[in-house]
Motif scaffolding. Structure first.
Motif, PDB file in Angstrom:
ATOM      1  N   ALA A 173      38.597   9.312 -24.558  1.00  0.00           N
ATOM      2  CA  ALA A 173      38.214   7.911 -24.407  1.00  0.00           C
ATOM      3  C   ALA A 173      38.994   7.239 -23.278  1.00  0.00           C
ATOM      4  CB  ALA A 173      38.444   7.166 -25.717  1.00  0.00           C
ATOM      5  N   ILE A 174      38.288   6.440 -22.503  1.00  0.00           N
ATOM      6  CA  ILE A 174      38.900   5.633 -21.448  1.00  0.00           C
ATOM      7  C   ILE A 174      39.192   4.277 -22.077  1.00  0.00           C
ATOM      8  CG2 ILE A 174      38.519   4.549 -19.205  1.00  0.00           C
ATOM      9  CD1 ILE A 174      36.558   6.918 -18.648  1.00  0.00           C
ATOM     10  N   THR A 175      40.462   3.912 -22.161  1.00  0.00           N
ATOM     11  CA  THR A 175      40.848   2.731 -22.921  1.00  0.00           C
ATOM     12  C   THR A 175      41.658   1.745 -22.091  1.00  0.00           C
ATOM     13  OG1 THR A 175      42.856   3.786 -23.740  1.00  0.00           O
ATOM     14  CG2 THR A 175      40.867   4.038 -25.089  1.00  0.00           C
ATOM     15  N   LEU A 176      41.768   0.551 -22.630  1.00  0.00           N
ATOM     16  CA  LEU A 176      42.602  -0.494 -22.046  1.00  0.00           C
ATOM     17  C   LEU A 176      43.079  -1.366 -23.196  1.00  0.00           C
ATOM     18  CD1 LEU A 176      43.619  -2.013 -19.461  1.00  0.00           C
ATOM     19  CD2 LEU A 176      41.523  -3.380 -19.633  1.00  0.00           C
ATOM     20  N   GLU A 177      44.386  -1.553 -23.282  1.00  0.00           N
ATOM     21  CA  GLU A 177      44.932  -2.396 -24.343  1.00  0.00           C
ATOM     22  C   GLU A 177      45.147  -3.808 -23.810  1.00  0.00           C
ATOM     23  OE1 GLU A 177      48.777  -2.627 -27.333  1.00  0.00           O
ATOM     24  OE2 GLU A 177      48.141  -0.676 -26.535  1.00  0.00           O
ATOM     25  N   ALA A 184      37.654   0.409 -25.588  1.00  0.00           N
ATOM     26  CA  ALA A 184      37.245   1.703 -25.029  1.00  0.00           C
ATOM     27  C   ALA A 184      36.002   1.498 -24.175  1.00  0.00           C
ATOM     28  CB  ALA A 184      36.970   2.707 -26.146  1.00  0.00           C
ATOM     29  N   PHE A 185      35.851   2.370 -23.164  1.00  0.00           N
ATOM     30  CA  PHE A 185      34.800   2.185 -22.165  1.00  0.00           C
ATOM     31  C   PHE A 185      34.068   3.494 -21.903  1.00  0.00           C
ATOM     32  CE2 PHE A 185      38.228  -0.763 -21.595  1.00  0.00           C
ATOM     33  CZ  PHE A 185      37.594  -1.985 -21.452  1.00  0.00           C
ATOM     34  N   CYS A 186      32.794   3.380 -21.525  1.00  0.00           N
ATOM     35  CA  CYS A 186      31.996   4.574 -21.252  1.00  0.00           C
ATOM     36  C   CYS A 186      32.424   5.252 -19.959  1.00  0.00           C
ATOM     37  CB  CYS A 186      30.509   4.216 -21.207  1.00  0.00           C
ATOM     38  SG  CYS A 186      30.030   3.227 -19.765  1.00  0.00           S
ATOM     39  N   CYS A 187      33.036   4.491 -19.038  1.00  0.00           N
ATOM     40  CA  CYS A 187      33.482   5.047 -17.758  1.00  0.00           C
ATOM     41  C   CYS A 187      34.584   4.160 -17.194  1.00  0.00           C
ATOM     42  CB  CYS A 187      32.321   5.157 -16.770  1.00  0.00           C
ATOM     43  SG  CYS A 187      31.642   3.551 -16.290  1.00  0.00           S
ATOM     44  N   ALA A 188      35.277   4.676 -16.194  1.00  0.00           N
ATOM     45  CA  ALA A 188      36.353   3.905 -15.574  1.00  0.00           C
ATOM     46  C   ALA A 188      35.818   2.664 -14.875  1.00  0.00           C
ATOM     47  CB  ALA A 188      37.127   4.783 -14.591  1.00  0.00           C
ATOM     48  N   GLY A 189      34.581   2.735 -14.385  1.00  0.00           N
ATOM     49  CA  GLY A 189      33.986   1.575 -13.717  1.00  0.00           C
ATOM     50  C   GLY A 189      33.863   0.383 -14.654  1.00  0.00           C
ATOM     51  N   CYS A 190      33.421   0.635 -15.897  1.00  0.00           N
ATOM     52  CA  CYS A 190      33.326  -0.461 -16.875  1.00  0.00           C
ATOM     53  C   CYS A 190      34.723  -1.004 -17.191  1.00  0.00           C
ATOM     54  CB  CYS A 190      32.630   0.014 -18.149  1.00  0.00           C
ATOM     55  SG  CYS A 190      30.817  -0.020 -18.062  1.00  0.00           S
ATOM     56  N   ARG A 191      35.691  -0.109 -17.353  1.00  0.00           N
ATOM     57  CA  ARG A 191      37.062  -0.562 -17.639  1.00  0.00           C
ATOM     58  C   ARG A 191      37.585  -1.446 -16.507  1.00  0.00           C
ATOM     59  NH1 ARG A 191      41.105   4.002 -17.209  1.00  0.00           N
ATOM     60  NH2 ARG A 191      40.526   3.622 -15.051  1.00  0.00           N
ATOM     61  N   ASP A 192      37.360  -1.013 -15.265  1.00  0.00           N
ATOM     62  CA  ASP A 192      37.882  -1.779 -14.126  1.00  0.00           C
ATOM     63  C   ASP A 192      37.211  -3.140 -14.021  1.00  0.00           C
ATOM     64  OD1 ASP A 192      39.456   0.432 -13.672  1.00  0.00           O
ATOM     65  OD2 ASP A 192      38.266   1.172 -11.976  1.00  0.00           O
ATOM     66  N   GLN A 193      35.895  -3.193 -14.259  1.00  0.00           N
ATOM     67  CA  GLN A 193      35.192  -4.474 -14.205  1.00  0.00           C
ATOM     68  C   GLN A 193      35.673  -5.410 -15.312  1.00  0.00           C
ATOM     69  OE1 GLN A 193      30.865  -4.380 -13.680  1.00  0.00           O
ATOM     70  NE2 GLN A 193      31.083  -2.253 -13.058  1.00  0.00           N
ATOM     71  N   PHE A 194      35.901  -4.844 -16.509  1.00  0.00           N
ATOM     72  CA  PHE A 194      36.392  -5.638 -17.634  1.00  0.00           C
ATOM     73  C   PHE A 194      37.781  -6.199 -17.310  1.00  0.00           C
ATOM     74  CE2 PHE A 194      38.601  -5.965 -21.774  1.00  0.00           C
ATOM     75  CZ  PHE A 194      37.753  -6.879 -22.404  1.00  0.00           C
ATOM     76  N   ALA A 195      38.649  -5.359 -16.765  1.00  0.00           N
ATOM     77  CA  ALA A 195      40.004  -5.793 -16.408  1.00  0.00           C
ATOM     78  C   ALA A 195      39.956  -6.889 -15.350  1.00  0.00           C
ATOM     79  CB  ALA A 195      40.824  -4.605 -15.914  1.00  0.00           C
ATOM     80  N   ALA A 196      39.038  -6.747 -14.377  1.00  0.00           N
ATOM     81  CA  ALA A 196      38.910  -7.764 -13.311  1.00  0.00           C
ATOM     82  C   ALA A 196      38.472  -9.099 -13.889  1.00  0.00           C
ATOM     83  CB  ALA A 196      37.923  -7.276 -12.255  1.00  0.00           C
ATOM     84  N   LYS A 197      37.605  -9.082 -14.901  1.00  0.00           N
ATOM     85  CA  LYS A 197      37.143 -10.330 -15.508  1.00  0.00           C
ATOM     86  C   LYS A 197      38.277 -11.035 -16.250  1.00  0.00           C
ATOM     87  CE  LYS A 197      32.254  -9.391 -16.076  1.00  0.00           C
ATOM     88  NZ  LYS A 197      31.097  -9.362 -16.994  1.00  0.00           N
ATOM     89  N   LEU A 198      39.231 -10.247 -16.745  1.00  0.00           N
ATOM     90  CA  LEU A 198      40.367 -10.838 -17.455  1.00  0.00           C
ATOM     91  C   LEU A 198      41.318 -11.534 -16.472  1.00  0.00           C
ATOM     92  CD1 LEU A 198      41.202  -7.990 -19.984  1.00  0.00           C
ATOM     93  CD2 LEU A 198      39.979 -10.121 -20.439  1.00  0.00           C
ATOM     94  N   GLY A 199      41.188 -11.158 -15.191  1.00  0.00           N
ATOM     95  CA  GLY A 199      42.034 -11.770 -14.165  1.00  0.00           C
ATOM     96  C   GLY A 199      43.309 -11.026 -14.059  1.00  0.00           C
TER      97      GLY A 199
END
Length: 199
Positions: A173-177, A184-199
């Motif tokens: 799993a690709i995760t971010l706490e 958890a994310f389906c790919c690193a691209g989703c994780r990175d976009q989610f992190a960017a939205k958090l600022g």
């Protein structure tokens, strides 16, 4: 869900090459970076691919007929759900070009000359039908998550907060706490976009 068409000048690819490139285009797993790969999700995603190879009788490029045995050019058209087109384009173009470069016998040429065109076409929302009914992009995401629905109910999987795909909570799993909560994310691209939205 993903319909891929390869156009190759007649005689430019052997039967083995046509089959090899079709298999590569029908299985993106080979070209997804290891860090972004989750075996289960990639299998489900790949199962929704269809690939067709066309060999037109006549092909004119730049005012010149592409003759058998001469320098070839290729076009790959990838039809994806419209709402996903923008986010998928960079990956799809890279993946399709790499598939052709792997098979044609001159791996450098597609990166030195514009001989491989990739068109990423968005099918309008409501324009894809599966099981005899309209399959909107949200329904396709649901289908991708079906194998993990029981895991979601049991707390062994979560929904990707960006795209909604159900992701098993396993070693791949690709995760971010964030604030003590594990996403958890389906790919690193989703994780990175989610992190960017958090600022």
């Amino acid at each position: 869900m993903m319909f891929v068409e390869l156009f190759a000048p007649k005689g430019s690819l052997s039967a083995d090459q046509r089959r090899q490139v079709a298999e590569l285009l029908g299985s993106p797993r080979e070209f997804v970076p290891e860090a972004e790969r989750h075996a289960g999700i990639t299998e489900v995603f790949g199962s929704l691919f269809h690939v067709v190879v066309h060999e037109p009788e006549v092909w004119v490029a730049g005012g010149q007929v592409l003759e058998p045995g001469g320098p070839a050019q290729y076009v790959v058209r990838v039809h994806v759900p419209g709402p996903w087109r923008k986010e998928m384009s960079e990956f799809v173009i890279s993946w399709a070009t790499k598939a052709l470069a792997t098979v044609i016998g001159d791996a450098a040429r597609p990166y030195q000359e514009p001989v491989v065109q990739v068109h990423v076409l968005g099918v309008p929302e409501g324009g894809i039908g599966l099981l005899g009914e309209v399959a909107r992009s949200a329904r396709i995401v649901e289908m991708m998550g079906e194998p993990y629905r029981a895991d979601l109910a049991a707390g062994r999987a979560v929904e990707d907060p960006l795209c909604g795909v159900i992701v098993p909570l396993d070693d791949a799993a690709i995760t971010l706490e964030v604030d003590g909560q594990v996403h958890a994310f389906c790919c690193a691209g989703c994780r990175d976009q989610f992190a960017a939205k958090l600022g």
